[in-house]
Motif scaffolding. Structure first.
Motif, PDB file in Angstrom:
ATOM      1  N   UNK A 193       0.855  -1.189   0.000  1.00 49.10           N
ATOM      2  CA  UNK A 193       0.000   0.000   0.000  1.00 49.10           C
ATOM      3  C   UNK A 193       0.894   1.245   0.000  1.00 49.10           C
ATOM      4  N   UNK A 194       0.280   2.384  -0.198  1.00 48.03           N
ATOM      5  CA  UNK A 194       1.058   3.619  -0.271  1.00 48.03           C
ATOM      6  C   UNK A 194       1.830   3.853   1.041  1.00 48.03           C
ATOM      7  N   UNK A 195       1.129   3.671   2.164  1.00 47.88           N
ATOM      8  CA  UNK A 195       1.740   3.900   3.477  1.00 47.88           C
ATOM      9  C   UNK A 195       1.940   2.576   4.208  1.00 47.88           C
ATOM     10  N   UNK A 196       2.878   2.555   5.186  1.00 45.59           N
ATOM     11  CA  UNK A 196       3.068   1.318   5.962  1.00 45.59           C
ATOM     12  C   UNK A 196       1.784   0.948   6.701  1.00 45.59           C
ATOM     13  N   UNK A 197       1.564  -0.352   6.845  1.00 41.43           N
ATOM     14  CA  UNK A 197       0.390  -0.829   7.595  1.00 41.43           C
ATOM     15  C   UNK A 197       0.793  -1.958   8.516  1.00 41.43           C
ATOM     16  N   UNK A 198       0.328  -1.914   9.771  1.00 40.60           N
ATOM     17  CA  UNK A 198       0.529  -3.059  10.675  1.00 40.60           C
ATOM     18  C   UNK A 198      -0.470  -4.159  10.346  1.00 40.60           C
ATOM     19  N   UNK A 199      -1.636  -3.772   9.878  1.00 46.88           N
ATOM     20  CA  UNK A 199      -2.659  -4.767   9.571  1.00 46.88           C
ATOM     21  C   UNK A 199      -3.639  -4.933  10.709  1.00 46.88           C
ATOM     22  N   UNK A 251       5.389  -2.698   4.622  1.00 46.80           N
ATOM     23  CA  UNK A 251       6.164  -1.529   5.047  1.00 46.80           C
ATOM     24  C   UNK A 251       5.898  -0.262   4.231  1.00 46.80           C
ATOM     25  N   UNK A 252       4.955  -0.302   3.300  1.00 44.35           N
ATOM     26  CA  UNK A 252       4.671   0.868   2.475  1.00 44.35           C
ATOM     27  C   UNK A 252       5.502   0.848   1.208  1.00 44.35           C
ATOM     28  N   UNK A 253       4.981   1.469   0.144  1.00 50.12           N
ATOM     29  CA  UNK A 253       5.589   1.314  -1.194  1.00 50.12           C
ATOM     30  C   UNK A 253       7.010   1.864  -1.262  1.00 50.12           C
ATOM     31  N   UNK A 254       7.286   2.944  -0.552  1.00 52.73           N
ATOM     32  CA  UNK A 254       8.623   3.532  -0.641  1.00 52.73           C
ATOM     33  C   UNK A 254       9.685   2.547  -0.147  1.00 52.73           C
ATOM     34  N   UNK A 257      -4.876   6.380  -4.068  1.00 53.08           N
ATOM     35  CA  UNK A 257      -3.826   5.564  -3.451  1.00 53.08           C
ATOM     36  C   UNK A 257      -3.348   4.493  -4.428  1.00 53.08           C
ATOM     37  N   UNK A 258      -4.263   3.877  -5.151  1.00 51.18           N
ATOM     38  CA  UNK A 258      -3.863   2.895  -6.172  1.00 51.18           C
ATOM     39  C   UNK A 258      -2.903   3.552  -7.172  1.00 51.18           C
ATOM     40  N   UNK A 259      -3.280   4.733  -7.614  1.00 54.78           N
ATOM     41  CA  UNK A 259      -2.478   5.407  -8.640  1.00 54.78           C
ATOM     42  C   UNK A 259      -1.097   5.769  -8.086  1.00 54.78           C
ATOM     43  N   UNK A 260      -1.054   6.247  -6.851  1.00 55.36           N
ATOM     44  CA  UNK A 260       0.227   6.642  -6.255  1.00 55.36           C
ATOM     45  C   UNK A 260       1.140   5.435  -6.091  1.00 55.36           C
ATOM     46  N   UNK A 261       0.553   4.342  -5.646  1.00 53.36           N
ATOM     47  CA  UNK A 261       1.322   3.121  -5.428  1.00 53.36           C
ATOM     48  C   UNK A 261       1.845   2.582  -6.764  1.00 53.36           C
ATOM     49  N   UNK A 262       0.988   2.577  -7.773  1.00 51.63           N
ATOM     50  CA  UNK A 262       1.370   2.083  -9.102  1.00 51.63           C
ATOM     51  C   UNK A 262       2.456   2.970  -9.710  1.00 51.63           C
ATOM     52  N   UNK A 263       2.331   4.268  -9.520  1.00 49.99           N
ATOM     53  CA  UNK A 263       3.311   5.197 -10.089  1.00 49.99           C
ATOM     54  C   UNK A 263       4.694   4.938  -9.492  1.00 49.99           C
ATOM     55  N   UNK A 264       4.739   4.630  -8.200  1.00 45.16           N
ATOM     56  CA  UNK A 264       6.035   4.346  -7.558  1.00 45.16           C
ATOM     57  C   UNK A 264       6.598   3.012  -8.039  1.00 45.16           C
ATOM     58  N   UNK A 265       5.721   2.018  -8.169  1.00 42.62           N
ATOM     59  CA  UNK A 265       6.159   0.706  -8.668  1.00 42.62           C
ATOM     60  C   UNK A 265       6.628   0.799 -10.122  1.00 42.62           C
TER      61      UNK A 265
END
Lengths: 246, 304
Positions: B48-54, B76-79, B108-116
Motif C-alpha cells: 500500500x502507499x503507506x506502511x500498515x501493521x494490519x 512496510x509501504x511502497x517507498x 492511493x492505487x495510482x500513487x502506489x502504481x506510479x512508484x512501482x
C-alpha cells in the motif's frame, strides 16, 4: 529451518490432557532452547507449532510436551510409537542465554513450562545459578518437578488452588526469592505480564499466537513492539523485556 | 522434453508457477530453502502507499483443506518496498517480479502504481481490487464493475507496465467485473482472491479471528477458482493468471486447461515451504503423463 520425517519413539500421558512425545530424526536445525517445531497431522491443513522441551543430540531425539486442546492435538495424543511425522524444525529465535546474569530465574506456566527445561539446563551448563518457578492450576496438572530436580535445578511449584507448593500464581513465589538479575519466561500472556511487572531486572519472554506458516511468510502472527512489527514465529517467539508493548 | 514456457503480456516465463502475493513475503524466508530463480515469477507481498501493521490477532483460522486469514495487508509501504525490499529480493531473484498493490482510494492505487512503475524489477503490476473503498461507503472496489474499471484506468494512466487486475470471487457475477476491467484497459486478470469465510471457536463461542471474518484459501477453494477462470476465459481476450488452492502440478495443468496462462500458488507455500519447487520439478513428468509437450499450447484447452 529443516523439514524431516521423524519417528515417534514415545508418546505418553504425563498429566490430564498433557502428553510427552519423543521424536527421532534429523535434529541438526534444533539449536536453541525456546525454539519450536511445526508438525503436519493427517487430515489437518495447518501444521501444529509446539515448543521443544528437550533434545538428545546423541540419539537424534527431540522431545515435545503438548496439551490436547483441539482436534489436532487430540489426534496426536492417540499416536503410537513407530509412526512417522513430517516436522519443520529449527523455527523461532529461541532464548538468548548469553544475555543471562549470574543468578537467573526461569519461569514457566502450565503448557509454557516444557521449553523452560532445556533452557534451564543450558543455563546450568553455562555456569549460571538457575532456579525454576513453575506454575499450574492444581496439583494434578503439575509436570516436570522431578525432572528439574534430577537435573540439579532447584524448582519451586505454585498452584492457583494451593493444592501443591505455594498457593497462587508464579509471582507468589517471586516474593520469597532473592531478586534475580535476569529472567526467562514462557506461559500464558497474563503470566508473562505479571512477571514483567513483578521483576526489576531484564528478561526474555516467549509469546504464543495463532500461526499460519510458522516461518515468517504469512504475517499471521504479527505483534507490535517498540521496534516495529515483529512476527511471533520468526522474529520471536521470544521478545526482550525492553521491546515489549502490552 | 516438455516445454514449460509461457507468456504474460510479452513477459516470457520459464514456467507458469508463481508464488501468490501474501504467502511468500518478499522471498526472504524462502531464499535459503531453494534457488528462487527456478520460479516463473514472484508476486510480492501486497503493498500500500503507506506502511500498515494490519489487523489485530488472531488473524488465522484453520479450515478443512484450507485456512482463513485476516492479515489486513501488513506491509512496510511502497517507498520502503521499492528502496529496500525489492533490492534485497534482487540479490536472490534475477527475473522480473509481479508487484501486488492495494489501495483504499483511487488516488492511493495510482500513487502506489506510479512508484512501482519506477522499479525496474517490476514486470507486471497486479492490482488487488478487493480492498474497501473508504470514499465509496466501504464497499470493495472489486465488487462493482464501475469501481473496478475506475481503478484500472487510474493505474493504467500512470504506468506503461502491464496491469493485471486481481479479482475477488465474492461477487454475484465475476464475468461482468472481468469484462469491465478489460474494457478499461487491463492487460490481464488474476483470479481468484480469497473467499470471504469465518470460523467460530466452540470453546469461547466467538469468532476465531479478531476481525470476525477473513479470506478463505487452500485446496478447498480450487474447484471454485477453476470454475471462475473457466468462465472468465470465455468472456475476455486478455491473459489470465489462475489461482486458488493450487497445490500440485496436476492443479497447474487443470488451471491452464481452464484458461490460465500462468498459475499462482498461495496457501500451499505456508504448509510446505518447498511447494513451488516441488510443483515445478514434477510438472514435466505430469505433463508428459497427459501427453502434453508444451504447456502454452494447452491454455484454455478445456473449452470446446
Amino acid at each position: 529451518m529443516k523439514q524431516g520425517l521423524f519417528e515417534i519413539k514415545e508418546n505418553v500421558r504425563i498429566a490430564p490432557d498433557m502428553y510427552e512425545m519423543a521424536l527421532q530424526g534429523d535434529i541438526s536445525a534444533v539449536t536453541v532452547p525456546g525454539q519450536f517445531v511445526n508438525i503436519t497431522l493427517d487430515g489437518f491443513y495447518l501444521r501444529r507449532p509446539i515448543s521443544v522441551h528437550d533434545v538428545d543430540p546423541a540419539a537424534g531425539i527431540l522431545r515435545i510436551i503438548y496439551k490436547a486442546v483441539g482436534k489436532g492435538t487430540e489426534a496426536m495424543a492417540s499416536m503410537t510409537p513407530g509412526g512417522t511425522l513430517d516436522v519443520l524444525t529449527g523455527l523461532g529465535n529461541g532464548f538468548d542465554i548469553q544475555r543471562a546474569g549470574k543468578n537467573t530465574l526461569v519461569i514457566g506456566g502450565g503448557a509454557g513450562a516444557p521449553p523452560m527445561f532445556w533452557t534451564a539446563k543450558a543455563l546450568r551448563d553455562s555456569g549460571r545459578n538457575v532456579t525454576a518457578v513453575l506454575g499450574f492450576n492444581t496439583a494434578e496438572e503439575v509436570i516436570l518437578q522431578q525432572k528439574f530436580e534430577a537435573a540439579g535445578i532447584p524448582v519451586i511449584i505454585t498452584t492457583a488452588d494451593g493444592s501443591l507448593g505455594i498457593k497462587g500464581f508464579v509471582t507468589a513465589a517471586l516474593a520469597d526469592l532473592p531478586a534475580p538479575d535476569y529472567t526467562f519466561s514462557c506461559g500464558p500472556e497474563p503470566m508473562l505480564r505479571a512477571v514483567y511487572d513483578a521483576t526489576a531486572c531484564g528478561g526474555q519472554f516467549s509469546f504464543e499466537e495463532r500461526m499460519g506458516c510458522g516461518f515468517g511468510a504469512c504475517m499471521g502472527c504479527s505483534c507490535e513492539t517498540k521496534y516495529g512489527a515483529k512476527r511471533i514465529c520468526k522474529d520471536g517467539p521470544v521478545l526482550e523485556k525492553e521491546e515489549i508493548l502490552w | 522434453m516438455v516445454n514449460l514456457q509461457t507468456t504474460l503480456s510479452g513477459l516470457v516465463l520459464d514456467n507458469p508457477v508463481i508464488p501468490a502475493s501474501g504467502t511468500f513475503g518478499f522471498g526472504e524466508e524462502f531464499a535459503p530453502l531453494y534457488d528462487l530463480n527456478i520460479l516463473g515469477s514472484i508476486s510480492i507481498k501486497g503493498t500500500t502507499q503507506n506502511p500498515r501493521f494490519g489487523n489485530p490477532t488472531p488473524r488465522i483460522a484453520e479450515c478443512t483443506a484450507g485456512l482463513i486469514n485476516s492479515v489486513g495487508l501488513q506491509n512496510p509501504g511502497v517507498e520502503k518496498v521499492v528502496t529496500q525490499e525489492l533490492p534485497r529480493l534482487a540479490t536472490h531473484y534475477k527475473k522480473p517480479v509481479i508487484a501486488n498493490i492495494s489501495g483504499f482510494s483511487i488516488e492511493e492505487y495510482a500513487a502506489c502504481a506510479a512508484r512501482m512503475d519506477q522499479a525496474e524489477q517490476v514486470g507486471i503490476i497486479e492490482v488487488n481490487v478487493s480492498c474497501p473503498n473508504v470514499h465509496g461507503g466501504g464497499i470493495s472496489f472489486g465488487t462493482d464493475p464501475a469501481a473496478a474499471a475506475a481503478v484500472t484506468r487510474a493505474v493504467k494512466a500512470v504506468t506503461d507496465k502491464p496491469v493485471y487486475i486481481k479479482l475477488t470471487p465474492n461477487v454475484t457475477d465475476i464475468v461482468s467485473i472481468a469484462k469491465a476491467c478489460e474494457e478499461a484497459g487491463a492487460d490481464g486478470l488474476a483470479l481468484i482472491n480469497t473467499l470471504l469465510g469465518m470460523r467460530i471457536d466452540l470453546k469461547r463461542k466467538k469468532p476465531v479471528i479478531a476481525n470476525k471474518m477473513g479470506g478463505f484459501s487452500g485446496p478447498a477453494i480450487f474447484p471454485v477458482a477453476l470454475r471462475m477462470v473457466y468462465q472468465v476465459y470465455e468472456a475476455v481476450k486478455i491473459p489470465i493468471i489462475g489461482m486458488g488452492g493450487v497445490s500440485t502440478a496436476d492443479d497447474v495443468i487443470e488451471m491452464m486447461l481452464a484458461g490460465a496462462s500462468a498459475v499462482q500458488v498461495g496457501a500451499a507455500n505456508l504448509v510446505n515451504p518447498w511447494a513451488c519447487r516441488d510443483i515445478i520439478e514434477s510438472l514435466p513428468e505430469r505433463a508428459q503423463k497427459y501427453g502434453i509437450s508444451s504447456l502454452a499450447e494447452i491454455i484454455g484447452g478445456a473449452h470446446i
